[in-house]
Design a protein around this motif. Structure first.
Motif, PDB file in Angstrom:
ATOM      1  N   LEU A 152       0.810  -1.217   0.000  1.00  0.00           N
ATOM      2  CA  LEU A 152       0.000   0.000   0.000  1.00  0.00           C
ATOM      3  C   LEU A 152       0.848   1.274   0.000  1.00  0.00           C
ATOM      4  N   PRO A 153       1.847   1.407   0.846  1.00  0.00           N
ATOM      5  CA  PRO A 153       2.689   2.615   0.754  1.00  0.00           C
ATOM      6  C   PRO A 153       3.420   2.732  -0.567  1.00  0.00           C
ATOM      7  N   ALA A 154       3.808   1.587  -1.159  1.00  0.00           N
ATOM      8  CA  ALA A 154       4.478   1.676  -2.457  1.00  0.00           C
ATOM      9  C   ALA A 154       3.525   2.249  -3.494  1.00  0.00           C
ATOM     10  N   VAL A 155       2.277   1.810  -3.460  1.00  0.00           N
ATOM     11  CA  VAL A 155       1.294   2.343  -4.410  1.00  0.00           C
ATOM     12  C   VAL A 155       1.078   3.825  -4.166  1.00  0.00           C
ATOM     13  N   ILE A 156       0.980   4.197  -2.899  1.00  0.00           N
ATOM     14  CA  ILE A 156       0.761   5.621  -2.580  1.00  0.00           C
ATOM     15  C   ILE A 156       1.922   6.462  -3.098  1.00  0.00           C
ATOM     16  N   LEU A 157       3.129   5.959  -2.919  1.00  0.00           N
ATOM     17  CA  LEU A 157       4.291   6.736  -3.365  1.00  0.00           C
ATOM     18  C   LEU A 157       4.309   6.881  -4.880  1.00  0.00           C
ATOM     19  N   ILE A 158       3.927   5.830  -5.574  1.00  0.00           N
ATOM     20  CA  ILE A 158       3.874   5.929  -7.036  1.00  0.00           C
ATOM     21  C   ILE A 158       2.829   6.963  -7.439  1.00  0.00           C
ATOM     22  N   LEU A 159       1.695   6.957  -6.746  1.00  0.00           N
ATOM     23  CA  LEU A 159       0.659   7.925  -7.073  1.00  0.00           C
ATOM     24  C   LEU A 159       1.102   9.357  -6.796  1.00  0.00           C
ATOM     25  N   ILE A 160       2.018   9.529  -5.874  1.00  0.00           N
ATOM     26  CA  ILE A 160       2.552  10.871  -5.622  1.00  0.00           C
ATOM     27  C   ILE A 160       3.626  11.213  -6.655  1.00  0.00           C
ATOM     28  N   ALA A 161       4.448  10.220  -7.001  1.00  0.00           N
ATOM     29  CA  ALA A 161       5.631  10.511  -7.813  1.00  0.00           C
ATOM     30  C   ALA A 161       5.285  10.875  -9.245  1.00  0.00           C
ATOM     31  N   LEU A 162       4.298  10.191  -9.824  1.00  0.00           N
ATOM     32  CA  LEU A 162       4.070  10.430 -11.257  1.00  0.00           C
ATOM     33  C   LEU A 162       3.612  11.860 -11.555  1.00  0.00           C
ATOM     34  N   PRO A 163       2.618  12.403 -10.880  1.00  0.00           N
ATOM     35  CA  PRO A 163       2.283  13.811 -11.153  1.00  0.00           C
ATOM     36  C   PRO A 163       3.431  14.749 -10.811  1.00  0.00           C
ATOM     37  N   SER A 164       4.183  14.377  -9.777  1.00  0.00           N
ATOM     38  CA  SER A 164       5.291  15.243  -9.373  1.00  0.00           C
ATOM     39  C   SER A 164       6.326  15.348 -10.482  1.00  0.00           C
ATOM     40  N   LEU A 165       6.632  14.233 -11.127  1.00  0.00           N
ATOM     41  CA  LEU A 165       7.594  14.274 -12.232  1.00  0.00           C
ATOM     42  C   LEU A 165       7.051  15.086 -13.391  1.00  0.00           C
ATOM     43  N   ARG A 166       5.756  14.921 -13.631  1.00  0.00           N
ATOM     44  CA  ARG A 166       5.153  15.677 -14.734  1.00  0.00           C
ATOM     45  C   ARG A 166       5.283  17.173 -14.480  1.00  0.00           C
ATOM     46  N   ILE A 167       4.993  17.564 -13.256  1.00  0.00           N
ATOM     47  CA  ILE A 167       5.079  18.985 -12.928  1.00  0.00           C
ATOM     48  C   ILE A 167       6.524  19.461 -12.991  1.00  0.00           C
ATOM     49  N   LEU A 168       7.454  18.600 -12.609  1.00  0.00           N
ATOM     50  CA  LEU A 168       8.872  18.983 -12.645  1.00  0.00           C
ATOM     51  C   LEU A 168       9.290  19.368 -14.049  1.00  0.00           C
ATOM     52  N   TYR A 169       8.883  18.577 -15.005  1.00  0.00           N
ATOM     53  CA  TYR A 169       9.267  18.911 -16.370  1.00  0.00           C
ATOM     54  C   TYR A 169       8.456  20.068 -16.917  1.00  0.00           C
ATOM     55  N   MET A 170       7.253  20.275 -16.393  1.00  0.00           N
ATOM     56  CA  MET A 170       6.476  21.431 -16.841  1.00  0.00           C
ATOM     57  C   MET A 170       7.107  22.739 -16.373  1.00  0.00           C
ATOM     58  N   THR A 171       7.849  22.708 -15.247  1.00  0.00           N
ATOM     59  CA  THR A 171       8.439  23.960 -14.756  1.00  0.00           C
ATOM     60  C   THR A 171       9.679  24.365 -15.550  1.00  0.00           C
ATOM     61  N   ASP A 172      10.134  23.523 -16.439  1.00  0.00           N
ATOM     62  CA  ASP A 172      11.252  23.901 -17.308  1.00  0.00           C
ATOM     63  C   ASP A 172      10.745  24.937 -18.292  1.00  0.00           C
ATOM     64  N   GLU A 173      11.414  26.080 -18.296  1.00  0.00           N
ATOM     65  CA  GLU A 173      10.870  27.157 -19.122  1.00  0.00           C
ATOM     66  C   GLU A 173      11.158  26.925 -20.595  1.00  0.00           C
ATOM     67  N   ILE A 174      10.321  27.542 -21.415  1.00  0.00           N
ATOM     68  CA  ILE A 174      10.580  27.555 -22.856  1.00  0.00           C
ATOM     69  C   ILE A 174      11.280  28.860 -23.136  1.00  0.00           C
ATOM     70  N   ASN A 175      12.488  28.787 -23.629  1.00  0.00           N
ATOM     71  CA  ASN A 175      13.339  29.958 -23.631  1.00  0.00           C
ATOM     72  C   ASN A 175      13.484  30.631 -24.991  1.00  0.00           C
ATOM     73  N   ASN A 176      13.542  29.856 -26.051  1.00  0.00           N
ATOM     74  CA  ASN A 176      13.813  30.401 -27.386  1.00  0.00           C
ATOM     75  C   ASN A 176      15.070  31.255 -27.387  1.00  0.00           C
ATOM     76  N   PRO A 177      16.191  30.622 -27.258  1.00  0.00           N
ATOM     77  CA  PRO A 177      17.408  31.415 -27.082  1.00  0.00           C
ATOM     78  C   PRO A 177      17.762  32.215 -28.327  1.00  0.00           C
ATOM     79  N   SER A 178      18.285  33.416 -28.110  1.00  0.00           N
ATOM     80  CA  SER A 178      18.705  34.234 -29.234  1.00  0.00           C
ATOM     81  C   SER A 178      20.199  34.087 -29.468  1.00  0.00           C
ATOM     82  N   PHE A 179      20.860  33.335 -28.607  1.00  0.00           N
ATOM     83  CA  PHE A 179      22.311  33.320 -28.647  1.00  0.00           C
ATOM     84  C   PHE A 179      22.784  31.977 -28.122  1.00  0.00           C
TER      85      PHE A 179
END
Lengths: 166, 171
Positions: free
Chosen positions: A19-46
């Motif tokens: 049960l705790p393993a399942v709970i942790l997986i349920l916490i981890a997956l959205p957390s990873l998704r949000i982690l990559y969503m916080t990476d900004e889109i930069n469009n570098p000029s240089f």
């Protein structure tokens, strides 16, 4: 450890492992998704390439023509009065402010790490791999950093200096 | 005082040192028997050993042991003490007595502190290279002025503590 009240509880032990393993997986997956969503889109000029060697950095400005130069630490005897010992270099990385800049960082020989703490930058220079970091600076000035991955005898003596100009 | 104490452990009447002498001379048992290992003696964590301290009893002590088999109210105080001494090496009070070892330990510790201080001083005088020029007050002042001119860390760091209008540190 031999009290019969605390032996032979296979079912409960299975539940309180799964049960705790399942709970942790349920916490981890959205957390990873949000982690990559916080990476900004930069469009570098240089885009600038920074290559670590033992024990200096090479910078390549290849966007508009080919400018390549090495950046060695200034020995204490070569300093001007008021300079910072072990931090000054002969050729600084000159960058524009208020423009998204992409740094591609790699190494020629061993691991190094390209760091400028005040700009919040630290990226490892791994031989055979191109790492990327992007930033947009807002204040002009001279920013110092030091190699942050042990790379041999002069690891403490290969600083990074970025001169940000408007 | 320390050398005298140390020598007294080494020398004794009769020429042999007290330390290293394993006879039971001077104890309730009398001499003549090699002592057991220390785990047979009573100790604070092992107060009731299996064997009594004295196993070879002279006639007087044997008579006392016989008397012990009778009623204990008939024993005098001195006899009870003698029986205790036959059974046990030391009383609890003697076993748990404090010693002056801590003074020796602290003395050695401070001695080595002093020795280390001497070594450090010698290194400072004879081994260390000269300090770099950037550590002189003049250079440090110029460095600080340069950092303030560059407005290094103006939000929360160095330049944020400098009042640029009044040209002094903020209070």
């Amino acid at each position: 450890l031999t009290n019969t009240n605390i032996t032979d509880a296979q079912e409960m032990e299975t539940i309180w492992t799964i049960l705790p393993a399942v709970i942790l997986i349920l916490i981890a997956l959205p957390s990873l998704r949000i982690l990559y969503m916080t990476d900004e889109i930069n469009n570098p000029s240089f885009t600038i390439k920074s290559i670590g060697h033992q024990w200096y950095w090479t910078y390549e400005y290849t966007d508009y023509g080919g400018l390549i130069f090495n950046s060695y630490m200034l020995p204490p005897l070569f300093l001007n009065p008021g300079d910072l010992r072990l931090l000054e270099v002969d050729n600084r990385v000159v960058l524009p402010i208020e423009a998204p800049v992409r740094m591609m960082i790699t190494s020629q020989d061993v691991l190094h790490s390209w760091t400028i703490p005040t700009l919040g930058l630290k990226t490892d220079a791994v031989p055979g791999r191109l790492n990327q970091t992007m930033f947009t600076a807002t204040r002009p000035g001279v920013y110092y950093g030091q190699c942050s991955e042990i790379c041999g005898a002069n690891h403490s003596f290969m600083p990074i200096v970025a001169e940000l100009i408007p | 005082m320390l050398p005298k104490a140390a020598w007294s452990l080494v020398l004794r009447k009769g020429g042999r040192g007290r330390r290293g002498m394993h006879s039971s001379e001077g104890t309730a048992c009398g001499g003549g028997k090699t002592p057991r290992y220390t785990n047979c003696y009573a100790q604070r964590h092992y107060p009731m050993p299996e064997e009594p301290f004295c196993t070879e009893l002279n006639a007087e002590q044997q008579a006392l042991k016989e008397k012990e088999k009778g009623s204990w109210t008939l024993l005098t105080h001195a006899e009870k003490v003698a029986l205790y001494r036959l059974q046990f090496n030391e009383t609890f009070a003697e076993m748990n007595r404090r010693s002056n070892e801590w003074k020796t330990v602290m003395g050695c510790v401070f001695f080595f502190f002093g020795f280390a201080a001497l070594v450090i001083w010698w290194q400072r005088v004879y081994m260390f290279p000269p300090k770099p020029i950037t550590l002189t007050d003049e250079w440090k002042a110029k460095q600080l002025q340069r950092m303030l001119d560059m407005k290094v860390n103006p939000v929360q760091g160095l330049a944020s503590h400098w009042d640029y209008e009044k040209k002094q540190w903020k209070k």
